[in-house]
Design an enzyme around this catalytic site. Structure first.
Site, mmCIF file in Angstrom:
data_model
loop_
_atom_site.group_PDB
_atom_site.id
_atom_site.type_symbol
_atom_site.label_atom_id
_atom_site.label_comp_id
_atom_site.label_asym_id
_atom_site.label_seq_id
_atom_site.Cartn_x
_atom_site.Cartn_y
_atom_site.Cartn_z
ATOM 1 N N ASP A 174 4.233 2.297 3.694
ATOM 2 C CA ASP A 174 2.760 1.806 3.406
ATOM 3 C C ASP A 174 2.587 3.012 5.355
ATOM 4 O O ASP A 174 3.539 2.551 5.957
ATOM 5 C CB ASP A 174 3.272 0.052 3.879
ATOM 6 C CG ASP A 174 2.396 -0.612 2.955
ATOM 7 O OD1 ASP A 174 1.101 -0.179 2.931
ATOM 8 O OD2 ASP A 174 2.071 -1.540 3.017
ATOM 9 N N HIS A 175 1.267 1.925 4.984
ATOM 10 C CA HIS A 175 0.473 2.621 6.448
ATOM 11 C C HIS A 175 1.120 2.238 7.822
ATOM 12 O O HIS A 175 2.017 2.082 8.239
ATOM 13 C CB HIS A 175 0.193 1.029 6.771
ATOM 14 C CG HIS A 175 -0.797 0.083 6.595
ATOM 15 N ND1 HIS A 175 -2.326 0.914 6.082
ATOM 16 C CD2 HIS A 175 -0.882 -0.605 5.185
ATOM 17 C CE1 HIS A 175 -2.941 -0.231 5.318
ATOM 18 N NE2 HIS A 175 -2.011 -0.750 4.681
ATOM 19 N N HIS A 217 -5.548 -2.604 -1.933
ATOM 20 C CA HIS A 217 -4.265 -3.822 -0.725
ATOM 21 C C HIS A 217 -5.246 -5.566 -0.196
ATOM 22 O O HIS A 217 -5.802 -5.406 -0.476
ATOM 23 C CB HIS A 217 -4.797 -2.829 0.778
ATOM 24 C CG HIS A 217 -4.030 -1.574 0.941
ATOM 25 N ND1 HIS A 217 -3.016 -1.560 1.679
ATOM 26 C CD2 HIS A 217 -4.160 -0.479 -0.004
ATOM 27 C CE1 HIS A 217 -2.314 -0.153 1.353
ATOM 28 N NE2 HIS A 217 -2.871 0.702 0.523
ATOM 29 N N GLY A 218 -3.699 -5.618 0.676
ATOM 30 C CA GLY A 218 -4.109 -7.615 0.816
ATOM 31 C C GLY A 218 -4.141 -8.335 -0.600
ATOM 32 O O GLY A 218 -5.490 -9.519 -0.434
ATOM 33 N N HIS A 228 -5.159 -7.618 5.092
ATOM 34 C CA HIS A 228 -3.409 -8.224 4.592
ATOM 35 C C HIS A 228 -3.508 -9.589 5.544
ATOM 36 O O HIS A 228 -4.396 -9.869 6.039
ATOM 37 C CB HIS A 228 -3.237 -7.504 5.712
ATOM 38 C CG HIS A 228 -3.258 -6.144 5.236
ATOM 39 N ND1 HIS A 228 -3.012 -4.953 6.285
ATOM 40 C CD2 HIS A 228 -2.512 -5.485 4.119
ATOM 41 C CE1 HIS A 228 -3.335 -3.957 5.630
ATOM 42 N NE2 HIS A 228 -2.429 -3.933 4.156
ATOM 43 N N GLY A 229 -2.483 -10.486 4.772
ATOM 44 C CA GLY A 229 -2.818 -11.353 5.652
ATOM 45 C C GLY A 229 -2.916 -12.273 4.379
ATOM 46 O O GLY A 229 -3.349 -12.442 3.191
ATOM 47 N N THR A 281 2.209 -10.456 1.792
ATOM 48 C CA THR A 281 2.585 -11.805 2.699
ATOM 49 C C THR A 281 3.787 -12.509 1.505
ATOM 50 O O THR A 281 3.690 -13.356 2.234
ATOM 51 C CB THR A 281 0.626 -12.256 3.019
ATOM 52 O OG1 THR A 281 0.611 -10.859 4.020
ATOM 53 C CG2 THR A 281 0.945 -13.390 3.479
ATOM 54 N N ASN A 309 -1.117 -4.322 -3.930
ATOM 55 C CA ASN A 309 0.115 -4.540 -2.904
ATOM 56 C C ASN A 309 -0.323 -5.781 -2.672
ATOM 57 O O ASN A 309 -1.096 -6.262 -2.245
ATOM 58 C CB ASN A 309 -1.211 -3.244 -1.757
ATOM 59 C CG ASN A 309 -0.652 -2.120 -1.646
ATOM 60 O OD1 ASN A 309 0.290 -0.968 -2.698
ATOM 61 N ND2 ASN A 309 -0.411 -1.322 0.274
#
Ligand code: 13P
Length: 284
Positions: free
Chosen positions: A82-83, A207-208, A179-180, A232, A229
Site C-alpha cells: 500500500d501507499h 481508498h478510505g 483514510h481513518g 482502519t 481498501n
C-alpha cells in the site's frame, strides 16, 4: 495455485463489477484471519501491507509468512504494498515477490510522478507484478504516510494522460474519500469514477473504505471500483476485541484465548466487507 497476479484479480472484478476487498493486515494473526474469511466465503482477496508493517516485520519475514499461509488457501489471493513513496522499499518488495505496489508520488508534481511511475511500471513488469498509481493524495495520515490537507483534484485530462502514459493497472483517484474515521458520511464524487472509466477502462481503487455506507460501496463498485481498501476497520476490530477480552476476563493471562477472540473479530470484519463488496463466491 492460490497466489495469482493482482492484474488478474482486478480485471475479473472490474469486468464483472464486483469489489475485491483489499485489507491491510498488521501481523501474522490478522493475515491468517483475513485469508480464512476469504476462503470461507470463496472470495478473491488482496492482502495489503503498509510500509510501516513491512518495516516492523521485515520484508523477508513478512513475505515468508505470506507465502506459507497463502499456499494453504484455495482461493485467489495477491499481496500488495500500500501507499509507498519510497522507491527502495518498492524495489525490495517487488524483488521479494509482492504481486503489486501502490507508488504514492502524490507529493511530487504530476510530471515527476508520471516520469517515476513509468520506471516503477517497467520494474514491476520484470516480476509480472502490477502497479497502482495516484496523482492526488488521499486525505488522512495512515501508518505515517499522507496528510490531513484537502486533496487537490486534477482534471480528467490530466488523470487520463497519467493512466495512459504510465500503463498502470489500477488508478486511485481522490473523490472526497479519506483514510481513518469519517466524522460524518462522506460526500463522494462518484461521477468522477464513471468519467474516468468511460474514457479509460482501468480498474479503480477505492481508498478510505472504513465508514462508507453499503449504498456507497455498491454504487462505486458498479461504476468500476474493483479494489476496495480497508485498513482502519481491521485495526479497530483487532484492538477493541483484545481490549474487550482483557476487560471481560480480569486476571486471566492466557494468550491463545486472547488471540482467538481477536481472530474471530477480524474474520467477522473481513466477512462483512467481502459480502458488502459482492465478491462472495467469486473465487475461480
Ligand atoms: P481506511 O483506513 O479508511 O479503511 O482506508 C484504507 C486505505 O485506503 C488504505 O490505503
Amino acid at each position: 495455485m492460490p497466489i495469482v497476479p493482482t492484474q488478474e484479480i482486478l480485471q475479473r472484478a472490474f469486468h464483472d463489477r464486483y469489489g475485491v476487498a483489499a485489507i491491510n493486515i498488521v501481523n501474522d494473526l490478522t493475515l491468517e484471519a483475513v485469508l480464512a474469511a476469504a476462503e470461507e466465503l470463496r472470495a478473491p482477496l488482496i492482502v495489503q501491507t503498509s510500509v510501516k508493517t513491512v518495516k516492523m516485520e521485515g520484508a523477508d519475514v513478512l513475505f515468508d509468512m505470506w507465502s506459507d499461509m497463502a499456499s494453504r488457501v484455495n482461493v485467489p489471493v495477491a499481496l500488495h504494498l500500500d501507499h509507498c513513496p519510497d522507491r527502495a522499499v518498492i524495489s525490495e518488495c517487488l524483488a521479494k515477490g509482492w504481486n503489486s505496489v501502490l507508488f504514492d508520488a502524490s507529493k511530487l508534481t504530476v510530471e515527476e510522478n508520471k516520469r517515476q511511475c513509468i520506471e516503477v511500471v517497467a520494474e514491476a513488469r520484470r516480476y509480472g507484478a502490477a502497479v497502482e498509481g495516484e496523482i492526488e493524495g488521499i486525505k488522512g495520515v495512515e501508518d505515517g504516510i499522507g496528510s490531513d490537507a484537502e486533496s487537490t483534484v486534477q482534471s480528467l485530462d490530466v488523470a487520463l494522460d497519467f493512466i495512459r502514459s504510465t500503463g498502470i493497472d489500477c488508478f486511485a483517484p481522490a473523490i472526497g474519500n479519506a483514510h481513518g474515521m469519517y466524522k460524518a458520511t462522506p460526500h463522494l464524487d462518484n461521477q468522477r469514477v464513471s468519467d474516468i472509466v468511460a474514457a479509460e477502462p482501468v480498474p479503480i481503487a477505492l481508498h478510505g473504505g472504513t465508514g462508507m455506507t453499503p449504498e456507497q460501496f455498491s454504487d462505486l463498485i458498479s461504476r468500476g471500483c474493483a479494489k476496495v481498501n480497508i485498513s482502519t476497520a481491521l485495526k479497530i476490530r483487532f484492538m477493541q476485541s483484545g481490549y474487550d477480552y482483557m476487560t471481560g476476563h480480569p486476571g486471566e493471562y492466557d494468550p491463545p484465548a486472547l488471540f482467538r477472540a481477536q481472530r474471530a473479530a477480524v474474520i467477522d470484519m473481513a466477512r462483512d466487507h467481502i459480502r458488502l463488496f459482492g465478491s462472495e463466491g467469486k473465487a475461480w
